[in-house]
Scaffold this motif. Structure first.
Motif, PDB file in Angstrom:
ATOM      1  N   PHE A 114       1.745  -1.462  -2.999  1.00 26.99           N
ATOM      2  CA  PHE A 114       2.597  -1.832  -1.689  1.00 26.99           C
ATOM      3  C   PHE A 114       4.023  -1.544  -1.763  1.00 26.99           C
ATOM      4  N   ASP A 115       4.636  -1.773  -0.040  1.00 26.73           N
ATOM      5  CA  ASP A 115       5.680  -1.380  -0.193  1.00 26.73           C
ATOM      6  C   ASP A 115       5.818  -2.270   1.312  1.00 26.73           C
ATOM      7  N   ASN A 116       7.298  -1.787   1.235  1.00 24.06           N
ATOM      8  CA  ASN A 116       8.149  -2.658   1.867  1.00 24.06           C
ATOM      9  C   ASN A 116       9.237  -1.575   3.218  1.00 24.06           C
ATOM     10  N   VAL A 173      -2.148  -1.960   0.715  1.00 31.23           N
ATOM     11  CA  VAL A 173      -3.589  -1.629   0.907  1.00 31.23           C
ATOM     12  C   VAL A 173      -4.360  -1.214   0.155  1.00 31.23           C
ATOM     13  N   CYS A 174      -5.831  -1.275   0.110  1.00 30.49           N
ATOM     14  CA  CYS A 174      -6.264  -1.659  -1.529  1.00 30.49           C
ATOM     15  C   CYS A 174      -7.429  -0.114  -1.157  1.00 30.49           C
ATOM     16  N   PHE A 175      -7.548  -0.322  -1.971  1.00 26.81           N
ATOM     17  CA  PHE A 175      -9.143   0.815  -2.237  1.00 26.81           C
ATOM     18  C   PHE A 175      -9.496   0.567  -3.216  1.00 26.81           C
ATOM     19  N   ARG A 176     -10.643   0.834  -3.084  1.00 29.82           N
ATOM     20  CA  ARG A 176     -12.074   1.062  -3.880  1.00 29.82           C
ATOM     21  C   ARG A 176     -12.742   2.035  -4.063  1.00 29.82           C
ATOM     22  N   VAL A 212       3.411   0.249  -6.507  1.00 34.38           N
ATOM     23  CA  VAL A 212       4.366   0.247  -6.104  1.00 34.38           C
ATOM     24  C   VAL A 212       5.118   1.122  -5.766  1.00 34.38           C
ATOM     25  N   ASP A 213       5.565   1.256  -4.320  1.00 36.65           N
ATOM     26  CA  ASP A 213       6.387   2.452  -3.614  1.00 36.65           C
ATOM     27  C   ASP A 213       7.309   2.040  -4.166  1.00 36.65           C
ATOM     28  N   GLY A 214       8.206   3.245  -4.550  1.00 30.65           N
ATOM     29  CA  GLY A 214       9.185   2.719  -5.581  1.00 30.65           C
ATOM     30  C   GLY A 214       9.581   3.075  -7.155  1.00 30.65           C
ATOM     31  N   ARG A 262       0.199   5.934  -1.067  1.00 25.52           N
ATOM     32  CA  ARG A 262       1.919   5.823  -1.264  1.00 25.52           C
ATOM     33  C   ARG A 262       1.597   5.988   0.424  1.00 25.52           C
ATOM     34  N   ASP A 263       1.462   7.657   0.798  1.00 22.28           N
ATOM     35  CA  ASP A 263       1.214   7.627   2.457  1.00 22.28           C
ATOM     36  C   ASP A 263       0.728   6.436   3.114  1.00 22.28           C
ATOM     37  N   GLU A 264      -0.070   6.055   2.768  1.00 23.93           N
ATOM     38  CA  GLU A 264      -1.048   4.972   3.072  1.00 23.93           C
ATOM     39  C   GLU A 264      -0.621   3.754   4.329  1.00 23.93           C
ATOM     40  N   VAL A 265       0.217   3.320   3.162  1.00 29.21           N
ATOM     41  CA  VAL A 265       1.270   1.832   2.330  1.00 29.21           C
ATOM     42  C   VAL A 265       1.683   2.047   3.501  1.00 29.21           C
ATOM     43  N   HIS A 266       2.462   3.024   3.518  1.00 23.51           N
ATOM     44  CA  HIS A 266       4.514   3.523   4.413  1.00 23.51           C
ATOM     45  C   HIS A 266       3.892   3.794   5.681  1.00 23.51           C
ATOM     46  N   ARG A 267       2.726   4.563   6.709  1.00 19.84           N
ATOM     47  CA  ARG A 267       1.553   4.440   7.636  1.00 19.84           C
ATOM     48  C   ARG A 267       1.439   2.433   8.274  1.00 19.84           C
ATOM     49  N   PHE A 268       0.409   1.853   7.494  1.00 22.39           N
ATOM     50  CA  PHE A 268       0.316   0.791   7.387  1.00 22.39           C
ATOM     51  C   PHE A 268       2.071  -0.269   7.841  1.00 22.39           C
TER      52      PHE A 268
END
Length: 603
Positions: free
Chosen positions: A395-397, A410-413, A463-465, A523-529
């Motif tokens: 997760f990221d805000n 974002v979800c990684f499987r 969580v990003d933080g 973290r980079d992927e959720v930030h971009r998204f």
């Protein structure tokens, strides 16, 4: 991609003639190519705009160009082939050296021996092959040794040495594998008959040896030598079995080379069948790595030349599954048959090459699967988890000066992105830029929904933080009665520190660890998204505000225009007729009047 000034001058000096060009970087040759027109071909590298990334990288590295003029395209082909073998440039497909292929050698001596070897010596011996691998060679060698009693010793069996009684029979004689020519126990004429039949077998022709054993078997039976007849029948059966296992195509098809090619994004796969006397006597398949996204018709010709040279083919007919330019092989025809026995032969080669491609791709997939399992095992070990984290969510805000707060997950499987499971969130309960409360809200909303739907929960949440965001995620899970069911960690941006609940100190993970690399990637992927979603929402809000402020133009009309033209700037560029076609005459006049007033105010 424009050429540097000194290269442009070199290109202008190139002739409109066939030849070979060489590209150099600071260290040496990096690419060799052939051309019917040197100037046109070389200049195309610097003028075309649709090159792939590999070709763009090649062009970027070119510091110098050299060329050689030849008389025709065939000479260019041969020179290119030789230069690639000699220099093995970085961006050329490298051809494998086949000097170590195995041969069967019939030695040039009295009572010849049949021996395997990888070296050809100019001593008058006859070499058969080369064989694609040792297994193929050993099948033939074992067949011949089972049929004919050949000597294996290295004695110099001159008539004088044998007459002088210099040699004694060995164990092979007593086992029945040799008839004792070293003590003159076998006639040279009979031995040479065996050698002639062996030559036929090695040339792919089983007719002569089969006729020989059949005639002797019938004669032995008539003379009531049933044990001998049975022995000969077993040898005949062995020849029949060998022939049955050989791929028989058509007796009228002889001395044909068949090549087929199939490619994917990274590699090309080639199959070669050598046909003699109606049978496939040799098959070889190989994989070559693409360097510049070459086409099949560019890759196959040099490989045909290389493989014919390695396997010493003098065939005057080549079948391929792709149309090729003319090859520098005088008297050799190249075709792609569409019907008949030759088409069936080509389809056999195609079937082999497609199988090879599928097998290699499957191996790559299995390798990727093993790699992903290894990464998950590493995460499990590093975080001391109780189960393999096959399902991870991060997760990221995102907000800009408190405006349009959003969040993303974002979800990684199986250590890979599962983009269909990505989610965006509009922050609903938090006013202003409050990352902690926003994290509590989205974690609560995400897992309340999964519980309500009866969906499976992740084995790890990120969580990003730092400690603040992590504590709010933990609070959300506790309020949902999920604490203890889902492990959760925080990853701090500044020092790439990993925080776990109830521990004030960060967890140390090796900076080179695959665990940390995957966490950083997520973290980079959720930030971009999240940033993309936030930007789109902010831009849409800004645009909608501008259009909905126009009196006489409602939000539905604004949405319709923006959804089609994406920006107010593009809407401004529309003609009156185009606007009328979209929103009608009255609304078009309202909007045009608004745009005119804005322009006048700007002046």
């Amino acid at each position: 991609m424009a050429a540097k000034a000194h290269l442009q001058e070199q290109i202008r000096q190139l002739p409109h003639r066939p030849g070979v060009y060489k590209y150099f970087d600071d260290e040496g040759i990096i690419y060799v190519g052939k051309a019917v027109d040197l100037r046109k071909r070389v200049s195309s590298y610097f003028t075309k705009q649709d090159h792939n990334k590999k070709t763009q990288q090649l062009v970027k590295n070119i510091k110098r160009i050299e060329f050689t003029i030849v008389d025709n395209e065939s000479d260019a082909f041969l020179l290119e082939n030789n230069l690639i073998k000699q220099h093995q440039p970085k961006y050329n497909i490298l051809l494998k050296d086949g000097k170590t292929y195995p041969y069967l050698c019939l030695t040039n001596e009295r009572f010849p021996r049949l021996i395997p070897t990888r070296k050809k010596i100019n001593d008058g011996s006859r070499y058969y092959g080369p064989y694609a691998n040792l297994t193929a060679m050993n099948v033939v060698l074992e067949l011949i040794r089972a049929l004919y009693p050949l000597r294996t010793c290295t004695y110099n069996l001159t008539p004088e040495n044998v007459a002088a009684g210099k040699f004694k029979v060995c164990l092979e004689y007593h086992l029945g594998n040799c008839k004792g020519p070293c003590e003159a126990l076998q006639e040279e004429e009979t031995y040479n008959q065996y050698i002639q039949q062996i030559r036929s077998i090695l040339n792919g022709n089983l007719t002569i040896p089969k006729a020989y054993f059949r005639e002797r078997m019938m004669a032995a039976a008539q003379e009531q030598q049933y044990e001998l007849a049975h022995t000969l029948k077993k040898k005949l059966d062995r020849l029949d079995d060998f022939q049955a296992k050989s791929t028989v195509v058509n007796a009228s098809l002889s001395n044909i080379d068949v090549f087929s090619i199939a490619s994917n994004e990274k590699s090309s796969f080639i199959n070669y069948l050598k046909v003699m006397n109606g049978s496939v006597i040799l098959t070889q398949s190989l994989e070559v790595q693409k360097k510049l996204d070459e086409m099949d018709e560019e890759i196959l010709p040099p490989l045909i030349m290389q493989m014919r040279e390695e396997f010493e083919s003098d065939s005057k007919e080549i079948l391929t599954n792709v149309a090729l330019p003319s090859l520098p092989l005088p008297g050799v025809t190249v075709s792609t048959p569409q019907i008949g026995d030759k088409r069936k032969l080509l389809e056999l080669s195609i079937k082999n090459v497609l199988y090879l491609r599928k097998e290699k791709e499957s191996m790559n997939d299995r390798s990727k699967d093993l790699n992903e399992v290894r990464i998950m095992e590493t995460i499990k070990k590093d975080l001391r988890l109780t189960e393999l984290p096959k399902h991870i969510e991060c997760f990221d805000n995102s907000n800009f000066q408190g405006d349009n707060p959003v969040a993303a997950m974002v979800c990684f499987r199986n250590a890979k992105p599962s983009k269909k499971d990505y989610r965006h969130y509009h922050i609903k309960t938090v006013i202003g830029p409050n990352d902690f409360d926003s994290m509590y809200e989205v974690v609560t909303r995400r897992y309340r929904r999964l519980v309500d739907e009866g969906a499976s929960l992740p084995q790890l949440v990120i969580v990003d933080g730092g400690k603040g965001q992590l504590s709010m995620a933990v609070k959300a899970l506790k309020d949902l009665n999920l604490w203890g069911q889902i492990p959760v960690i925080g990853i701090a941006k500044r020092l790439e520190e990993i925080y776990v609940p109830n521990d004030p100190l960060p967890l140390y993970i090796d900076k080179k660890s695959e665990s940390l690399r995957l966490f950083q990637r997520m973290r980079d992927e959720v930030h971009r998204f999240g940033i993309t979603f936030h930007r789109n929402r902010r831009d849409a809000a800004t645009l909608k505000t501008e259009l909905t402020e126009v009196k006489g133009l409602g939000p539905a009309t604004a949405d319709k225009l923006l959804s089609k033209f994406k920006s107010v700037k593009k809407i401004r560029e529309l003609s009156e007729a185009e606007l009328v076609a979209e929103i009608g005459k009255a609304k078009a006049r309202v909007l045009l009047s608004y745009f005119e007033q804005q322009e006048q105010a700007a002046e």
